[in-house]
Motif scaffolding. Sequence first.
Motif, PDB file in Angstrom:
ATOM      1  N   ALA A   2       0.833  -1.198   0.000  1.00 44.36           N
ATOM      2  CA  ALA A   2       0.000   0.000   0.000  1.00 44.36           C
ATOM      3  C   ALA A   2       0.869   1.249   0.000  1.00 44.36           C
ATOM      4  N   HIS A   3       0.408   2.221  -0.728  1.00 43.30           N
ATOM      5  CA  HIS A   3       1.081   3.517  -0.731  1.00 43.30           C
ATOM      6  C   HIS A   3       0.714   4.293   0.513  1.00 43.30           C
ATOM      7  N   LEU A   4       1.553   5.227   0.869  1.00 46.08           N
ATOM      8  CA  LEU A   4       1.235   6.184   1.916  1.00 46.08           C
ATOM      9  C   LEU A   4       0.473   7.321   1.250  1.00 46.08           C
ATOM     10  N   THR A   5      -0.730   7.593   1.737  1.00 43.78           N
ATOM     11  CA  THR A   5      -1.525   8.707   1.238  1.00 43.78           C
ATOM     12  C   THR A   5      -1.384   9.862   2.212  1.00 43.78           C
ATOM     13  N   ILE A   6      -1.125  11.027   1.664  1.00 46.71           N
ATOM     14  CA  ILE A   6      -1.016  12.244   2.458  1.00 46.71           C
ATOM     15  C   ILE A   6      -2.125  13.182   2.017  1.00 46.71           C
ATOM     16  N   VAL A   7      -2.837  13.727   2.996  1.00 43.81           N
ATOM     17  CA  VAL A   7      -3.799  14.782   2.738  1.00 43.81           C
ATOM     18  C   VAL A   7      -3.308  15.990   3.522  1.00 43.81           C
ATOM     19  N   ALA A   8      -2.927  17.034   2.791  1.00 41.73           N
ATOM     20  CA  ALA A   8      -2.468  18.271   3.419  1.00 41.73           C
ATOM     21  C   ALA A   8      -3.564  19.313   3.243  1.00 41.73           C
ATOM     22  N   ASP A   9      -4.147  19.734   4.348  1.00 37.48           N
ATOM     23  CA  ASP A   9      -5.268  20.673   4.384  1.00 37.48           C
ATOM     24  C   ASP A   9      -4.705  22.049   4.755  1.00 37.48           C
ATOM     25  N   ILE A  10      -4.800  22.994   3.828  1.00 37.51           N
ATOM     26  CA  ILE A  10      -4.146  24.297   3.982  1.00 37.51           C
ATOM     27  C   ILE A  10      -5.192  25.398   3.875  1.00 37.51           C
ATOM     28  N   LYS A  11      -5.178  26.302   4.837  1.00 36.96           N
ATOM     29  CA  LYS A  11      -6.075  27.456   4.786  1.00 36.96           C
ATOM     30  C   LYS A  11      -5.231  28.722   4.794  1.00 36.96           C
ATOM     31  N   ALA A  12      -5.330  29.468   3.704  1.00 42.31           N
ATOM     32  CA  ALA A  12      -4.603  30.731   3.575  1.00 42.31           C
ATOM     33  C   ALA A  12      -5.373  31.838   4.287  1.00 42.31           C
ATOM     34  N   PRO A  35      11.800  10.960  -6.278  1.00 39.59           N
ATOM     35  CA  PRO A  35      11.635   9.512  -6.145  1.00 39.59           C
ATOM     36  C   PRO A  35      10.480   9.205  -5.198  1.00 39.59           C
ATOM     37  N   GLY A  36       9.670   8.251  -5.598  1.00 38.17           N
ATOM     38  CA  GLY A  36       8.600   7.784  -4.727  1.00 38.17           C
ATOM     39  C   GLY A  36       7.290   8.511  -4.865  1.00 38.17           C
ATOM     40  N   CYS A  37       7.251   9.600  -5.641  1.00 36.34           N
ATOM     41  CA  CYS A  37       6.002  10.344  -5.818  1.00 36.34           C
ATOM     42  C   CYS A  37       5.133   9.612  -6.838  1.00 36.34           C
ATOM     43  N   VAL A  38       3.980   9.147  -6.399  1.00 36.69           N
ATOM     44  CA  VAL A  38       3.038   8.450  -7.268  1.00 36.69           C
ATOM     45  C   VAL A  38       1.962   9.422  -7.746  1.00 36.69           C
ATOM     46  N   GLN A  39       1.515  10.288  -6.844  1.00 34.02           N
ATOM     47  CA  GLN A  39       0.450  11.242  -7.154  1.00 34.02           C
ATOM     48  C   GLN A  39       0.632  12.472  -6.274  1.00 34.02           C
ATOM     49  N   TYR A  40       0.417  13.646  -6.853  1.00 36.00           N
ATOM     50  CA  TYR A  40       0.575  14.898  -6.102  1.00 36.00           C
ATOM     51  C   TYR A  40      -0.352  15.923  -6.734  1.00 36.00           C
ATOM     52  N   ASP A  41      -1.559  16.029  -6.210  1.00 34.48           N
ATOM     53  CA  ASP A  41      -2.589  16.858  -6.815  1.00 34.48           C
ATOM     54  C   ASP A  41      -3.017  17.966  -5.860  1.00 34.48           C
ATOM     55  N   LEU A  42      -3.045  19.186  -6.373  1.00 37.91           N
ATOM     56  CA  LEU A  42      -3.487  20.344  -5.604  1.00 37.91           C
ATOM     57  C   LEU A  42      -4.928  20.658  -5.972  1.00 37.91           C
ATOM     58  N   HIS A  43      -5.741  20.907  -4.945  1.00 38.00           N
ATOM     59  CA  HIS A  43      -7.152  21.255  -5.132  1.00 38.00           C
ATOM     60  C   HIS A  43      -7.431  22.566  -4.408  1.00 38.00           C
ATOM     61  N   GLN A  44      -8.421  23.314  -4.933  1.00 38.56           N
ATOM     62  CA  GLN A  44      -8.868  24.546  -4.291  1.00 38.56           C
ATOM     63  C   GLN A  44     -10.380  24.455  -4.134  1.00 38.56           C
ATOM     64  N   GLU A  47     -16.020  26.919  -3.048  1.00 37.88           N
ATOM     65  CA  GLU A  47     -16.767  27.949  -2.326  1.00 37.88           C
ATOM     66  C   GLU A  47     -15.886  28.813  -1.436  1.00 37.88           C
ATOM     67  N   ASN A  48     -14.733  28.308  -1.044  1.00 41.09           N
ATOM     68  CA  ASN A  48     -13.816  29.060  -0.196  1.00 41.09           C
ATOM     69  C   ASN A  48     -12.436  29.045  -0.851  1.00 41.09           C
ATOM     70  N   PRO A  49     -12.109  30.060  -1.627  1.00 37.94           N
ATOM     71  CA  PRO A  49     -10.840  30.044  -2.358  1.00 37.94           C
ATOM     72  C   PRO A  49      -9.600  30.057  -1.471  1.00 37.94           C
ATOM     73  N   ALA A  50      -9.751  30.309  -0.188  1.00 36.64           N
ATOM     74  CA  ALA A  50      -8.608  30.299   0.733  1.00 36.64           C
ATOM     75  C   ALA A  50      -8.278  28.892   1.218  1.00 36.64           C
ATOM     76  N   HIS A  51      -9.082  27.912   0.837  1.00 36.41           N
ATOM     77  CA  HIS A  51      -8.906  26.533   1.301  1.00 36.41           C
ATOM     78  C   HIS A  51      -8.310  25.681   0.180  1.00 36.41           C
TER      79      HIS A  51
END
Length: 96
Positions: A2-12, A35-44, A47-51
């Motif tokens: 299994a891959h390690l999944t990271i969810v980084a929740d950022i509020k500007a 090395p080791g990066c399988v997926q790296y997706d940024l989302h905004q 409804e809240n563009p600061a999130h």
Amino acid sequence: MAHLTIVADIKAKADKVDLVKSELLKLIAPTHAEPGCVQYDLHQDNENPAHFLFYENWESRELWQMHSNSNHVKELGAATEGAIEALSIYEMTKVG
């Protein structure tokens, strides 16, 4: 394995959204080359563009930690100092 999944929740901070977004976007290309990066997706949030949220998958925790200590992540921290209201990082493993 299994891959390690990271969810980084950022509020500007409301007045720093454009700065934070531009700095987060700068992480994508160098991170995909790591090395080791399988997926790296940024989302905004629609409804809240600061999130913002990064959804990441890594081959191992060790390789993700190397990313976390990379120069481009350190540069992000310096460039956005005082611009981020909240940051939560979740280490997860897919179970189903």
